[in-house]
Design a protein around this motif. Structure first.
Motif, PDB file in Angstrom:
ATOM      1  N   ASP A  32       0.868  -1.185   0.000  1.00 45.70           N
ATOM      2  CA  ASP A  32       0.000   0.000   0.000  1.00 45.70           C
ATOM      3  C   ASP A  32       0.903   1.233   0.000  1.00 45.70           C
ATOM      4  O   ASP A  32       1.372   1.685   1.052  1.00 45.70           O
ATOM      5  N   GLN A  33       1.145   1.768  -1.179  1.00 46.78           N
ATOM      6  CA  GLN A  33       2.123   2.847  -1.324  1.00 46.78           C
ATOM      7  C   GLN A  33       1.728   4.098  -0.548  1.00 46.78           C
ATOM      8  O   GLN A  33       2.575   4.737   0.093  1.00 46.78           O
ATOM      9  N   ASP A  34       0.452   4.453  -0.576  1.00 48.67           N
ATOM     10  CA  ASP A  34       0.019   5.654   0.150  1.00 48.67           C
ATOM     11  C   ASP A  34       0.228   5.494   1.650  1.00 48.67           C
ATOM     12  O   ASP A  34       0.682   6.426   2.331  1.00 48.67           O
ATOM     13  N   ALA A  35      -0.095   4.305   2.169  1.00 45.16           N
ATOM     14  CA  ALA A  35       0.056   4.065   3.605  1.00 45.16           C
ATOM     15  C   ALA A  35       1.533   4.114   4.003  1.00 45.16           C
ATOM     16  O   ALA A  35       1.882   4.653   5.066  1.00 45.16           O
ATOM     17  N   TRP A  36       2.408   3.575   3.159  1.00 47.11           N
ATOM     18  CA  TRP A  36       3.823   3.563   3.497  1.00 47.11           C
ATOM     19  C   TRP A  36       4.442   4.952   3.394  1.00 47.11           C
ATOM     20  O   TRP A  36       5.309   5.324   4.184  1.00 47.11           O
ATOM     21  N   ARG A  37       3.974   5.728   2.449  1.00 41.99           N
ATOM     22  CA  ARG A  37       4.451   7.108   2.374  1.00 41.99           C
ATOM     23  C   ARG A  37       4.078   7.858   3.660  1.00 41.99           C
ATOM     24  O   ARG A  37       4.924   8.535   4.258  1.00 41.99           O
ATOM     25  N   THR A  38       2.837   7.694   4.086  1.00 38.07           N
ATOM     26  CA  THR A  38       2.374   8.365   5.302  1.00 38.07           C
ATOM     27  C   THR A  38       3.164   7.898   6.518  1.00 38.07           C
ATOM     28  O   THR A  38       3.542   8.699   7.384  1.00 38.07           O
ATOM     29  N   ALA A  39       3.423   6.595   6.599  1.00 37.73           N
ATOM     30  CA  ALA A  39       4.140   6.045   7.748  1.00 37.73           C
ATOM     31  C   ALA A  39       5.566   6.581   7.823  1.00 37.73           C
ATOM     32  O   ALA A  39       6.049   6.970   8.893  1.00 37.73           O
ATOM     33  N   LEU A  40       6.264   6.599   6.699  1.00 40.97           N
ATOM     34  CA  LEU A  40       7.636   7.093   6.692  1.00 40.97           C
ATOM     35  C   LEU A  40       7.700   8.588   7.012  1.00 40.97           C
ATOM     36  O   LEU A  40       8.605   9.051   7.713  1.00 40.97           O
ATOM     37  N   LEU A  41       6.732   9.343   6.507  1.00 44.54           N
ATOM     38  CA  LEU A  41       6.688  10.773   6.824  1.00 44.54           C
ATOM     39  C   LEU A  41       6.460  11.002   8.319  1.00 44.54           C
ATOM     40  O   LEU A  41       7.042  11.908   8.916  1.00 44.54           O
ATOM     41  N   SER A  42       5.632  10.165   8.931  1.00 45.48           N
ATOM     42  CA  SER A  42       5.383  10.282  10.363  1.00 45.48           C
ATOM     43  C   SER A  42       6.636   9.942  11.163  1.00 45.48           C
ATOM     44  O   SER A  42       6.993  10.638  12.114  1.00 45.48           O
ATOM     45  N   ASP A  43       7.307   8.860  10.772  1.00 56.08           N
ATOM     46  CA  ASP A  43       8.534   8.450  11.451  1.00 56.08           C
ATOM     47  C   ASP A  43       9.603   9.545  11.342  1.00 56.08           C
ATOM     48  O   ASP A  43      10.318   9.845  12.307  1.00 56.08           O
ATOM     49  N   LYS A 281       9.949  -5.894  11.258  1.00 54.51           N
ATOM     50  CA  LYS A 281       8.915  -6.454  10.387  1.00 54.51           C
ATOM     51  C   LYS A 281       7.994  -5.336   9.914  1.00 54.51           C
ATOM     52  O   LYS A 281       7.534  -4.515  10.724  1.00 54.51           O
ATOM     53  N   PRO A 282       7.710  -5.252   8.623  1.00 53.54           N
ATOM     54  CA  PRO A 282       6.883  -4.154   8.121  1.00 53.54           C
ATOM     55  C   PRO A 282       5.550  -4.009   8.852  1.00 53.54           C
ATOM     56  O   PRO A 282       5.124  -2.883   9.147  1.00 53.54           O
ATOM     57  N   GLU A 283       4.910  -5.118   9.160  1.00 49.91           N
ATOM     58  CA  GLU A 283       3.613  -5.045   9.834  1.00 49.91           C
ATOM     59  C   GLU A 283       3.759  -4.485  11.252  1.00 49.91           C
ATOM     60  O   GLU A 283       2.908  -3.712  11.710  1.00 49.91           O
ATOM     61  N   ASN A 284       4.834  -4.843  11.938  1.00 47.07           N
ATOM     62  CA  ASN A 284       5.074  -4.305  13.283  1.00 47.07           C
ATOM     63  C   ASN A 284       5.430  -2.820  13.220  1.00 47.07           C
ATOM     64  O   ASN A 284       5.046  -2.038  14.099  1.00 47.07           O
ATOM     65  N   PHE A 285       6.175  -2.458  12.198  1.00 45.80           N
ATOM     66  CA  PHE A 285       6.514  -1.046  11.995  1.00 45.80           C
ATOM     67  C   PHE A 285       5.236  -0.225  11.809  1.00 45.80           C
ATOM     68  O   PHE A 285       5.048   0.811  12.458  1.00 45.80           O
ATOM     69  N   SER A 286       4.358  -0.690  10.937  1.00 45.55           N
ATOM     70  CA  SER A 286       3.116   0.038  10.661  1.00 45.55           C
ATOM     71  C   SER A 286       2.249   0.159  11.908  1.00 45.55           C
ATOM     72  O   SER A 286       1.660   1.215  12.179  1.00 45.55           O
ATOM     73  N   ALA A 287       2.166  -0.941  12.681  1.00 42.74           N
ATOM     74  CA  ALA A 287       1.353  -0.906  13.905  1.00 42.74           C
ATOM     75  C   ALA A 287       1.917   0.088  14.906  1.00 42.74           C
ATOM     76  O   ALA A 287       1.158   0.802  15.586  1.00 42.74           O
ATOM     77  N   ALA A 288       3.260   0.163  14.998  1.00 38.02           N
ATOM     78  CA  ALA A 288       3.884   1.116  15.923  1.00 38.02           C
ATOM     79  C   ALA A 288       3.617   2.555  15.490  1.00 38.02           C
ATOM     80  O   ALA A 288       3.385   3.435  16.329  1.00 38.02           O
ATOM     81  N   ILE A 289       3.644   2.808  14.197  1.00 35.74           N
ATOM     82  CA  ILE A 289       3.320   4.145  13.690  1.00 35.74           C
ATOM     83  C   ILE A 289       1.896   4.525  14.090  1.00 35.74           C
ATOM     84  O   ILE A 289       1.626   5.645  14.547  1.00 35.74           O
ATOM     85  N   ARG A 291       0.222   3.464  16.624  1.00 32.54           N
ATOM     86  CA  ARG A 291       0.124   3.661  18.073  1.00 32.54           C
ATOM     87  C   ARG A 291       0.810   4.942  18.535  1.00 32.54           C
ATOM     88  O   ARG A 291       0.293   5.688  19.350  1.00 32.54           O
ATOM     89  N   ASN A 292       2.033   5.172  18.000  1.00 29.53           N
ATOM     90  CA  ASN A 292       2.917   6.176  18.596  1.00 29.53           C
ATOM     91  C   ASN A 292       3.304   7.326  17.674  1.00 29.53           C
ATOM     92  O   ASN A 292       3.987   8.258  18.112  1.00 29.53           O
ATOM     93  N   ALA A 293       2.945   7.228  16.394  1.00 32.40           N
ATOM     94  CA  ALA A 293       3.386   8.186  15.374  1.00 32.40           C
ATOM     95  C   ALA A 293       4.889   8.079  15.102  1.00 32.40           C
ATOM     96  O   ALA A 293       5.472   8.933  14.432  1.00 32.40           O
ATOM     97  N   HIS A 294       5.539   7.044  15.630  1.00 24.09           N
ATOM     98  CA  HIS A 294       6.914   6.684  15.277  1.00 24.09           C
ATOM     99  C   HIS A 294       7.039   5.181  15.488  1.00 24.09           C
ATOM    100  O   HIS A 294       6.149   4.544  16.052  1.00 24.09           O
ATOM    101  N   ALA A 295       8.142   4.597  15.019  1.00 25.49           N
ATOM    102  CA  ALA A 295       8.281   3.142  15.076  1.00 25.49           C
ATOM    103  C   ALA A 295       9.544   2.713  15.813  1.00 25.49           C
ATOM    104  O   ALA A 295      10.154   1.689  15.490  1.00 25.49           O
ATOM    105  N   ILE A 296       9.962   3.478  16.818  1.00 24.04           N
ATOM    106  CA  ILE A 296      11.159   3.125  17.592  1.00 24.04           C
ATOM    107  C   ILE A 296      10.879   1.874  18.427  1.00 24.04           C
ATOM    108  O   ILE A 296       9.947   1.844  19.221  1.00 24.04           O
TER     109      ILE A 296
END
Length: 386
Positions: A32-43, A281-289, A291-296
């Motif tokens: 999902d390109q749009d979702a991944w763009r949003t996730a990386l921008l948030s991170d 894991k990409p799915e864990n990264f997305s879930a962390a975004i 929850r927290n707006a970052h994936a640390i």
């Protein structure tokens, strides 16, 4: 002037997993390109809030296969990075790419997005070797992609893997000289290593092939240094060669132990004396975004000793070596306490290391033995992160 600050962006997706690869890469039927763009921008925005007022000197899109990213996503990330931090006047923006016709078709748009340096994973100039390495492209296709890259990017790096099973000196020299004829300003030349957890590790364990032994690999390493130096593309790091002035500024940030931010699945960072790592894991990264707006996944304060050890281990990979006084200023540990002076003197007598006042370098003769030299000369002992 503020110290250099670099940004690493990890794109974890690949079309297939290469049998030698132990990087954080994942094969997915769809992304999902749009979702991944949003996730990386948030991170990215999270990190920007911690490191304002330090212009970026480099950005590096790694993977995975970041050349599979839509150019619009690359452009959005570059634009956001500039808005968050600002750019140094001569910022280096690198993207790793596979040399396939599909990805080469994006090079023009990637250059328009702001990428000014591309790193092409040619890996070999022999079709049989490419098949062994699990690469999807042919030599012909990769050379076409290289020509397109040289049209659109000011700087081009090519990756090659040598010390393959049964590879002779003559074969590698011919391949290396062909690669040098392409005229790129940078080459990354890696010995094939059998990493735990890879398909190659399983194949070696089950007797499907025998890797090059240490003596064979050492002979090919020496040949590599000789041929590249004569071509005025000397090694400035164990596996990286460049024309003077064309070294990878981003990678120099790592090796000189400057601060760098890492975003995206599995990305590591070092900033403000802290070590960060994102969920792998990409799915864990997305879930962390979400929850927290970052994936640390972890963020540890590094004590001066740990930072000193990391800086030594990274800096001694460079042909320029390290300055103990500079390292002391960065870590707060006295220069004389960083290295075992007696061990340095003993190894220097063997011609493997050189010390001139505060400057310490590993010699070309010593570089292949670096993993054995480091435990001998590092004086400081690591302690657990605070």
């Amino acid at each position: 002037m503020s110290e250099p600050l670099a940004l690493y962006i990890h794109w974890p997706f690949c079309i297939s997993k290469c049998p030698y690869c132990d990087f954080n890469s994942h094969v997915r039927e769809s992304v999902d390109q749009d979702a991944w763009r949003t996730a990386l921008l948030s991170d990215m925005a999270h990190e920007a809030g911690l490191t304002k007022d330090r212009p970026l000197t480099s950005i590096f899109f790694g993977g995975g296969t970041p050349s599979l990213m839509p150019p619009a996503t690359v452009a959005a990330l570059i634009e956001a990075a500039q808005a968050h931090w600002g750019f140094a006047d001569d910022i280096e923006i690198t993207l790793e790419a596979n040399p396939s016709s599909v990805e080469a078709a994006r090079f023009k748009d990637l250059a328009k997005a702001g990428v000014n340096r591309v790193s092409l994973g040619l890996q070999s100039l022999d079709d049989a070797a490419l098949a062994f390495l699990g690469r999807a492209h042919s030599v012909s296709e990769s050379l076409d992609a290289l020509a397109i890259a040289q049209q659109h990017f000011a700087r081009v790096n090519i990756d090659l893997i040598y010390a393959r099973p049964d590879q002779t000196e003559d074969q590698w020299e011919a391949e290396l000289r062909q690669a040098l004829s392409f005229g790129t300003d940078h080459m990354s030349l890696y010995q094939l290593t059998i990493e735990p957890g890879t398909r190659f590790e399983t194949m070696v364990r089950t007797g499907q092939f025998i890797p090059a032994d240490n003596d064979e690999a050492a002979t090919l390493y020496e040949l590599t240094q000789s041929v590249t130096a004569a071509a005025r593309l000397p090694a400035y790091e164990i596996s990286n060669h460049a024309r003077p002035g064309s070294e990878s500024r981003h990678n120099l940030c790592y090796w000189r132990y400057d601060d760098y931010i890492g975003i995206g699945p599995g990305a590591h960072g070092r900033r403000l004396n802290r070590a960060t790592q994102r969920h792998k894991k990409p799915e864990n990264f997305s879930a962390a975004i979400d929850r927290n707006a970052h994936a640390i996944a972890s963020e540890d304060l590094l004590d001066p000793t740990s930072r000193a050890i990391e800086a030594l281990l990274m800096g001694l990979r460079l042909a320029e070596g390290i300055c103990l006084n500079r390292l002391s200023q960065k870590t707060g540990i006295a220069a004389d306490a960083l290295l075992d002076a007696r061990a340095v003197e003993r190894i220097a007598r063997l011609g493997l290391i050189h010390r001139n006042g505060s400057k310490v370098t590993v010699t070309p003769k010593g570089m292949p033995l670096l993993d054995a030299i480091l435990p001998e000369i590092v004086a400081v002992e690591a302690s657990a992160p605070a």
